[in-house]
Scaffold this motif. Structure first.
Motif, mmCIF file in Angstrom:
data_model
loop_
_atom_site.group_PDB
_atom_site.id
_atom_site.type_symbol
_atom_site.label_atom_id
_atom_site.label_comp_id
_atom_site.label_asym_id
_atom_site.label_seq_id
_atom_site.Cartn_x
_atom_site.Cartn_y
_atom_site.Cartn_z
ATOM 1 N N PRO A 242 67.440 57.762 -27.231
ATOM 2 C CA PRO A 242 67.491 58.427 -25.938
ATOM 3 C C PRO A 242 68.920 58.480 -25.474
ATOM 4 O O PRO A 242 69.227 59.588 -25.063
ATOM 5 N N MET B 21 73.585 59.132 -16.408
ATOM 6 C CA MET B 21 72.640 58.630 -17.216
ATOM 7 C C MET B 21 72.329 57.288 -16.826
ATOM 8 O O MET B 21 71.063 56.908 -16.641
ATOM 9 N N MET C 198 69.584 51.527 -20.045
ATOM 10 C CA MET C 198 68.076 51.965 -20.411
ATOM 11 C C MET C 198 67.152 50.652 -20.981
ATOM 12 O O MET C 198 66.376 50.673 -20.567
ATOM 13 N N GLN D 199 66.215 48.375 -18.016
ATOM 14 C CA GLN D 199 65.108 49.119 -17.312
ATOM 15 C C GLN D 199 63.830 48.981 -18.098
ATOM 16 O O GLN D 199 62.800 48.363 -17.503
ATOM 17 N N LEU D 200 63.885 49.046 -19.434
ATOM 18 C CA LEU D 200 62.683 48.846 -20.179
ATOM 19 C C LEU D 200 62.280 47.432 -20.389
ATOM 20 O O LEU D 200 60.997 47.331 -20.403
ATOM 21 N N ARG E 74 62.502 56.285 -17.263
ATOM 22 C CA ARG E 74 62.570 54.901 -16.962
ATOM 23 C C ARG E 74 61.453 53.999 -17.798
ATOM 24 O O ARG E 74 61.368 52.811 -17.719
ATOM 25 N N PHE F 183 69.047 61.871 -6.876
ATOM 26 C CA PHE F 183 69.342 60.493 -6.376
ATOM 27 C C PHE F 183 69.913 60.568 -5.014
ATOM 28 O O PHE F 183 69.644 59.741 -4.291
ATOM 29 N N THR G 247 70.395 57.385 -13.612
ATOM 30 C CA THR G 247 68.946 57.855 -14.140
ATOM 31 C C THR G 247 68.222 56.448 -14.782
ATOM 32 O O THR G 247 66.939 56.309 -14.346
ATOM 33 N N TRP G 248 68.587 55.675 -15.430
ATOM 34 C CA TRP G 248 67.996 54.614 -16.046
ATOM 35 C C TRP G 248 67.912 53.262 -14.971
ATOM 36 O O TRP G 248 67.678 52.377 -15.495
ATOM 37 N N GLY G 249 68.591 53.441 -13.811
ATOM 38 C CA GLY G 249 68.527 52.481 -12.903
ATOM 39 C C GLY G 249 69.490 51.544 -12.752
ATOM 40 O O GLY G 249 69.315 50.517 -12.020
ATOM 41 N N PHE H 98 63.432 58.500 -22.943
ATOM 42 C CA PHE H 98 64.128 59.827 -23.133
ATOM 43 C C PHE H 98 64.021 60.539 -21.683
ATOM 44 O O PHE H 98 63.018 60.488 -20.959
#
Lengths: 456, 456
Positions: free
Chosen positions: B107, B173, B146, B149-150, A374, A426, B176-178, A378
């Motif tokens: 990524p 995925m 992603m 998130q960034l 996050r 999660f 994982t990146w929210g 990657f």
């Protein structure tokens, strides 16, 4: 642009030699032993490995040339980029500066091809037409499959059955690269048939798969066996990571205070660390840290001993930290770290006090991996998550101590094939696996009666 | 080393501006129209997009600065390497020289973040706190997850149900990146509930998912919608690919004769191609080729017309090649190319004769993708396999003609999340999907009564 966050090397700056730490060890390693307890020589290994790799295995030359053809293929994704993890530093509110090598840029997504390409090359040069190997989750098998394809030789992979059934994607990758991949135990070797007869429902193990691959190699024409970690020449092939990192850090005038890698068999750790261990041997002040799963604590809880690399004891006895060759690791997701032993070279430098080791439970690893994904984008492999977890510990400590230390870690691979583990994390379905003393004691007992390295 | 096969750019050589082909079009594009048939203005788009992106959408400035913060994140994997595919050339025994940009190094593994990062940035700068989008197989959804998130904003992805159920990894995925990811049609929008009531077992479609994402955006606080292709500003954000490629080729003194990209909505194709189309506008002699699936032949068999971007006709009418907004593409594996329309800018330059188009069946695509993986190492995404297939055709033709032409292609993403398709290919379970005339005619009829672009 506020600040450079990625350091490239040009092709002409790429290392042209591997670093062999055997040239610089303050004390030489104990030799591998045969079943009779006597040191083995190159000829004893000849049925299993080609002579050019056996020569590398025992060499004490400091620098060994990387063949042009190997360099040409490595250059497909190397030099791998060195990054500063600025957003991660900000998220951790740490005064530490965090740098990492991204080994996930290779086609199979990990550091494994660094040695797979070299091994396929040397075997082909020695006239070998076919390689066999074992694989757990499939990182190594897929790397060797690609490498054999690029070098024009055949490849057969014995894949631990439970992974073969549950993790089909690496198997498909191997097929795409032209390799034959079978579930182990298989009916294609004597040892495989024996295991199947005794335990038809076995999920398989790395130990069984190694035995099958070696049996296949020594009984088939023009065939040799290839191992993705543990051996000296494998560690050496991986030093290209650390050699590149040193050049990249020099470019920006940075020296690391702590060097971190995760350790299963030891190859990605050694690859980054050994060139820095050399600095340490030469008097430089830095820490080098190997990180392993608390569920498979080879460096932190196992003795330094002589043990076999596989369950069936087909390999020579190697001087290494070992949990016992009958050890069955708990089902953590970092399949690449579920090995009972540790590379003799890594074990040796730990014995010499040149490196230190830590063991971390998997939930803490995934916490750090999600933070990583996050902030840096990657997504780390479960194995790599052990290095990121140790890095987070170091960065937090730096904040508490108000220290501006420089952390360098080996980001050994991406986790795009391991997303199911993230999903479980999660969903709160991941748990830590302790290793009870009595379980460890039972496993260690499998080494009773084996020789003990001198000085232990 | 015999020859350089990879060309890097340093950070200070990375393009600092995007190229806007609208500045150089020999004829301006027809405007988008509202439901009343009149051209729409920026204010009409304001409920859906932030004004800073709307300004980019209609801008005719040739160069637009890339914000520093966007550059900082793009630099995580950019400049992407440019390769010469030497081993592939040898395998094809062609006098052609083949170069490719590897966009799989990001990524999520594709070119999509080039615009996702920019869109998340501009939305956040405009005070937007949350983005909605749709995704098919998940390439775009994961890239936007992603990026949000960034950039520190929320993200909700409506994922076509059949992919949500059958391809769970991109969904993991995104998590994982929210990001929040739900199957579409969902019970969370009016249009979703309506579709579910009428067809509870629907597999969903991109058209429905777009409608849900737009409805969510226009009815939620501080929320806007984000689209991963088709629109002018998306094409522009992707031109960093072609601008880098030009610099890289200049470094080695090479000029392409043919530039190739696969085309679904058009963004990766335009990203590589438009800076070279500019050369062509300025008189240079080269060919620029968009490759689409024969099963979804937007550029090769559909008319240039005004059509809607989604089934529910919630978007403005766009001047583009369209198979009709009711078109349901056959189940080919290249999910990213299964779209009824084509970017207006790509459609326009085809109309102007500045580019050409080809349609290829999927089995030929996988043949070329396997050859690619076995020579270059990297495994292509099913979408990218359309570009590799066209490249193989060009390279074979060069051999027949004895011509030393230079081919440049956009290797838009890796196929590590798409290995099931390779497995089916090896098992002989993939088939080509023809598009019967009568099916096409029915779908085209959905555009009856819509306006027609001037001059058509």
């Amino acid at each position: 642009m506020t600040e450079q966050i990625k350091v490239f090397l040009n092709e002409d700056e790429m290392p042209r030699q591997w670093y062999n730490i055997q040239a610089d060890l303050p004390e030489p390693m104990p030799p591998p032993l045969g079943k009779d307890g006597n040191p083995i020589g190159p000829d004893d290994l000849a049925p299993v490995f080609p002579m050019n790799l056996i020569e590398q295995e025992v060499s004490t030359e400091r620098w060994i040339d990387i063949p042009d053809e190997v360099l040409q293929i490595l250059f497909q994704w190397r030099p791998s980029p060195l990054y500063r993890a600025r957003r991660l530093e900000q998220a951790l509110d740490t005064p530490a500066r965090i740098y990492y090598k991204n080994e996930g840029v290779s086609p199979p997504g990990s550091h494994k091809p660094n040695t797979a390409i070299a091994q396929a090359y040397y075997n082909r040069e020695a006239g070998i037409k076919r390689l066999t190997t074992e694989t757990g989750a499939g990182q190594w098998g897929s790397a060797l499959a690609m490498s054999c394809q690029l070098m024009g030789i055949d490849c057969k992979v014995y894949m631990v059955r439970v992974s073969f059934d549950q993790k089909p994607f690496r198997k498909m990758m191997m097929r795409t690269w032209g390799a034959e991949c079978v579930a182990s135990p298989s009916d294609q070797t004597e040892i495989g048939r024996k295991v199947l007869a005794e335990t038809p429902d076995t999920p398989g193990s790395l130990g069984i798969a190694i035995s099958e691959a070696i049996e296949d190699a020594v009984t088939s024409e023009n065939t040799r066996y290839s191992l993705g970690s543990v051996l000296n020449h494998v560690m050496m092939h991986q030093t290209i990571i650390g050699l590149e990192a040193k050049k990249q850090l020099e470019k920006i005038g940075v020296e690391p205070d702590v060097v971190i890698g995760c350790a299963g068999g030891g190859s990605n750790f050694a690859g980054l660390a050994f060139p820095f261990v050399n600095d340490k041997i030469n008097g430089k002040d830095l820490r080098v840290l190997a990180v392993e799963p608390a569920a498979c604590p080879t460096l932190t809880r196992a003795p330094y001993a002589y043990d076999s690399g596989d369950v069936a004891m087909m390999t020579p006895l190697l001087p290494m930290h070992s949990l016992g060759h009958t050890f069955v690791p708990p089902p953590i997701h970092a399949g690449g770290l579920r090995y009972h032993g540790m590379a003799p070279l890594v074990s040796h430098v730990l014995q010499l006090g040149l490196i230190e080791a830590a063991a971390i439970h998997q939930v803490e690893c995934y916490e750090s991996a999600v933070l990583w994904a996050r902030t840096e984008g990657f997504i780390p492999a479960p194995e790599t998550a052990h290095a990121t977890a140790a890095m987070v510990r170091e960065a937090r400590q730096a904040r508490e101590e108000g220290k501006e230390k420089v952390i360098l870690l080996n980001w050994s691979g991406h986790g795009l094939m391991d997303l199911v583990a993230y999903e479980k994390y999660f969903d709160g379905e991941l748990s830590d696996h302790d290793l009870p003393e009595e379980v460890l004691a039972r496993s260690l007992a499998s080494m009773d009666g084996l020789p003990v390295p001198a000085g232990v």
